[in-house]
Design a protein around this motif. Structure first.
Motif, short mmCIF file in Angstrom:
data_model
loop_
_atom_site.label_atom_id
_atom_site.label_comp_id
_atom_site.label_asym_id
_atom_site.label_seq_id
_atom_site.Cartn_x
_atom_site.Cartn_y
_atom_site.Cartn_z
N GLY A 253 -46.80 -80.81 12.70
CA GLY A 253 -46.51 -81.78 13.36
C GLY A 253 -46.19 -82.78 12.10
N SER A 254 -44.63 -83.51 13.09
CA SER A 254 -44.27 -84.64 12.22
C SER A 254 -44.13 -86.03 12.30
CB SER A 254 -42.92 -84.04 12.33
OG SER A 254 -42.54 -82.77 11.96
N ILE A 255 -44.25 -86.57 11.14
CA ILE A 255 -44.16 -88.10 11.20
C ILE A 255 -42.75 -88.36 10.99
CG2 ILE A 255 -45.03 -89.76 9.93
CD1 ILE A 255 -46.90 -88.94 11.31
N ILE A 256 -42.32 -89.18 11.94
CA ILE A 256 -41.44 -90.78 11.21
C ILE A 256 -41.59 -92.10 10.85
CG2 ILE A 256 -38.79 -91.43 12.53
CD1 ILE A 256 -39.03 -89.49 14.90
N ARG A 257 -40.94 -92.35 9.67
CA ARG A 257 -41.20 -93.38 9.23
C ARG A 257 -39.92 -93.99 9.34
NH1 ARG A 257 -42.36 -89.86 4.43
NH2 ARG A 257 -40.11 -90.16 3.88
N TRP A 258 -40.71 -95.26 10.09
CA TRP A 258 -39.76 -96.46 10.77
C TRP A 258 -39.23 -98.27 9.54
CZ3 TRP A 258 -36.41 -95.02 15.11
CH2 TRP A 258 -36.51 -94.43 14.96
N ARG A 259 -39.98 -97.98 8.37
CA ARG A 259 -39.83 -99.02 7.55
C ARG A 259 -40.39 -98.56 6.34
NH1 ARG A 259 -43.53 -103.74 7.27
NH2 ARG A 259 -45.41 -103.28 8.34
N GLY B 170 -42.62 -85.08 6.95
CA GLY B 170 -42.38 -86.78 7.22
C GLY B 170 -40.76 -86.79 6.96
N VAL B 171 -40.33 -88.11 7.18
CA VAL B 171 -38.97 -88.80 6.81
C VAL B 171 -38.73 -89.26 7.70
CG1 VAL B 171 -38.35 -85.95 7.36
CG2 VAL B 171 -38.34 -87.37 9.93
N ASP B 172 -37.61 -90.37 7.51
CA ASP B 172 -37.25 -91.62 6.94
C ASP B 172 -36.68 -91.39 8.68
OD1 ASP B 172 -38.50 -92.87 4.93
OD2 ASP B 172 -36.70 -92.17 3.80
N ALA B 173 -36.54 -92.16 9.75
CA ALA B 173 -35.87 -92.55 10.83
C ALA B 173 -34.61 -92.23 10.36
CB ALA B 173 -35.91 -94.15 10.77
N ASP B 174 -33.09 -92.50 9.48
CA ASP B 174 -32.32 -92.53 9.25
C ASP B 174 -32.32 -90.46 9.30
OD1 ASP B 174 -31.29 -95.01 8.99
OD2 ASP B 174 -31.38 -94.57 7.19
N ALA C 3 -42.16 -100.51 14.83
CA ALA C 3 -43.34 -99.90 14.42
C ALA C 3 -42.81 -99.68 12.91
CB ALA C 3 -41.90 -98.47 15.35
N ASP C 4 -44.19 -98.72 11.94
CA ASP C 4 -44.23 -97.98 11.18
C ASP C 4 -44.00 -97.12 10.92
OD1 ASP C 4 -45.40 -101.55 10.15
OD2 ASP C 4 -47.15 -100.59 11.04
N VAL C 5 -44.68 -95.71 11.97
CA VAL C 5 -44.46 -94.24 12.11
C VAL C 5 -44.51 -94.40 13.57
CG1 VAL C 5 -45.72 -94.65 9.86
CG2 VAL C 5 -47.01 -93.57 11.92
N SER D 164 -37.37 -97.99 16.47
CA SER D 164 -38.61 -99.19 15.32
C SER D 164 -39.24 -100.31 16.28
CB SER D 164 -36.90 -98.89 14.76
OG SER D 164 -35.61 -100.39 15.59
N ALA D 165 -38.74 -100.25 17.13
CA ALA D 165 -39.73 -101.64 17.77
C ALA D 165 -39.82 -101.17 19.29
CB ALA D 165 -39.30 -102.82 17.42
N THR D 166 -40.55 -101.68 20.01
CA THR D 166 -40.76 -102.00 21.30
C THR D 166 -41.40 -103.20 22.01
OG1 THR D 166 -41.61 -100.39 23.64
CG2 THR D 166 -42.90 -100.97 21.79
#
Length: 342
Positions: free
Chosen positions: A336-342, A316-320, A32-34, A88-90
């Motif tokens: 809408g909110s974005i989760i950043r995974w990297r 927008g937030v980091d995954a942690d 995942a990127d987002v 983070s991945a699938t």
């Protein structure tokens, strides 16, 4: 190893680690990127779902890291959108992925499920160019649907919401008129002034039962009412009231009511006798547009600069930091909110 958001109890969100198997035949592994948070849906899952734990989310943008046997549509490094929870991945069947156009940002591509819902809903409205349209609710899906409706030629395009700031944003994004929920008299007066005495179609995206009644009351004779949001407690509609007398069509719009894709089996030309069947892949341009096709349409709209999403993302937030963001969600007015995974 992957990390994923899990709602482990009402009002509680955690990051959970899990192992991922390598992709099997027909599957791809995606990092995942987002991922996109749809506030309304995920607020309901967080606070009042019928069972826990539950894994929220359905819109990820990332890149392929590995492919299983028989995968021909994708290769490692391809940017893709996939139906996945916040993780983070699938690993997923390749049929549930689409390649992201080169000029489309991952943050925008992650809206693909919302965008496909908007395309589907406007398709159900069966608009002609110049058809008056009423959209009730300008949350995340409503604001995207408003833009798709403008592209489809709705005029005038009328929207409602309880939040004035959302109405102002809807006007910036293409709505012609915006009314707060407490301006029902002004809304009704405008509806009566339209050709035919009301909008040709009304779409409910508010999730509030009273807006269904508003749609039924204002839509013109022979028009279409499209309940497109989820009302967890349900709502009873009198189909033998105005809907019956005025010939209104009530069109269910659950996104997964139709197939994600259709596998096409074609036959050869009669000039190539004997006629024999062969697999032609995905069936495109059918009388039953699929969810996959509507997602692809939305990506094309993004690719050609027809849709604006930057104003709709409110956080927008980091995954942690994602669990804390979800914990704030019941009191938040985020779109809408974005989760950043990297």
């Amino acid at each position: 190893m992957a990390r994923a958001i899990v709602f482990d109890a009402p009002g509680s969100a955690i990051l959970e680690e899990r192992d991922l198997a390598p992709p099997a035949a027909g599957e791809i592994a995606v990092e995942a990127d987002v991922s996109l948070v749809s506030a309304g849906t995920e607020r309901s899952l967080l606070t009042k779902f019928h069972r826990y734990p539950v894994e929220p989310g359905y819109s990820m943008a990332g890149h392929v890291t590995a492919v299983g046997p028989d995968v021909t549509a994708f290769a490692p490094g391809d940017r893709v959108i996939v139906h996945s929870g916040h993780a983070s991945a699938t690993v997923i069947d390749q049929r549930f992925a689409l390649r992201i156009p080169a000029n489309v940002a991952s943050e925008d591509a992650a809206f693909f499920t919302i965008g496909a819902m908007a395309v589907y809903t406007i398709r159900l409205a069966a608009l002609d160019i110049g058809s008056p349209l009423l959209i009730l609710g300008q949350g995340l899906i409503g604001l995207v649907t408003t833009q798709v409706a403008r592209i489809a030629g709705a005029a005038p395009l009328i929207v409602t919401d309880v939040v004035q700031e959302r109405l102002d944003l809807a006007r910036e994004l293409g709505a012609d008129h915006g009314f707060r929920a407490d301006q029902s008299g002004e809304l009704a007066a405008l509806a009566r002034s339209l050709p035919g005495g009301g909008p040709a179609a009304a779409i409910d995206l508010s999730g509030v039962p009273s807006t269904i009644e508003t749609a039924l009351a204002l839509t013109r004779r022979g028009g279409r009412v499209i309940p497109a949001s989820m009302i967890p407690g349900g709502h009873q509609v009198d189909i033998f009231g105005r809907a019956w007398i005025e010939g209104l069509s009530i069109v269910g719009a659950y996104f997964n009511a139709r197939p994600w894709s259709l596998d096409a089996t074609e036959v050869t030309s009669p000039l190539d006798w004997p006629v024999r069947p062969y697999s032609a892949g995905r069936l495109q341009g059918t009388a039953m547009p699929t969810s996959l096709e509507d997602a692809a349409i939305f990506l094309r709209l993004l690719e050609n600069g027809r849709i604006k999403l930057d104003r709709i993302v409110t956080e927008g937030v980091d995954a942690d930091d994602a669990p804390a963001m979800f914990m704030r969600l019941p009191q938040s007015d985020a779109l809408g909110s974005i989760i950043r995974w990297r």
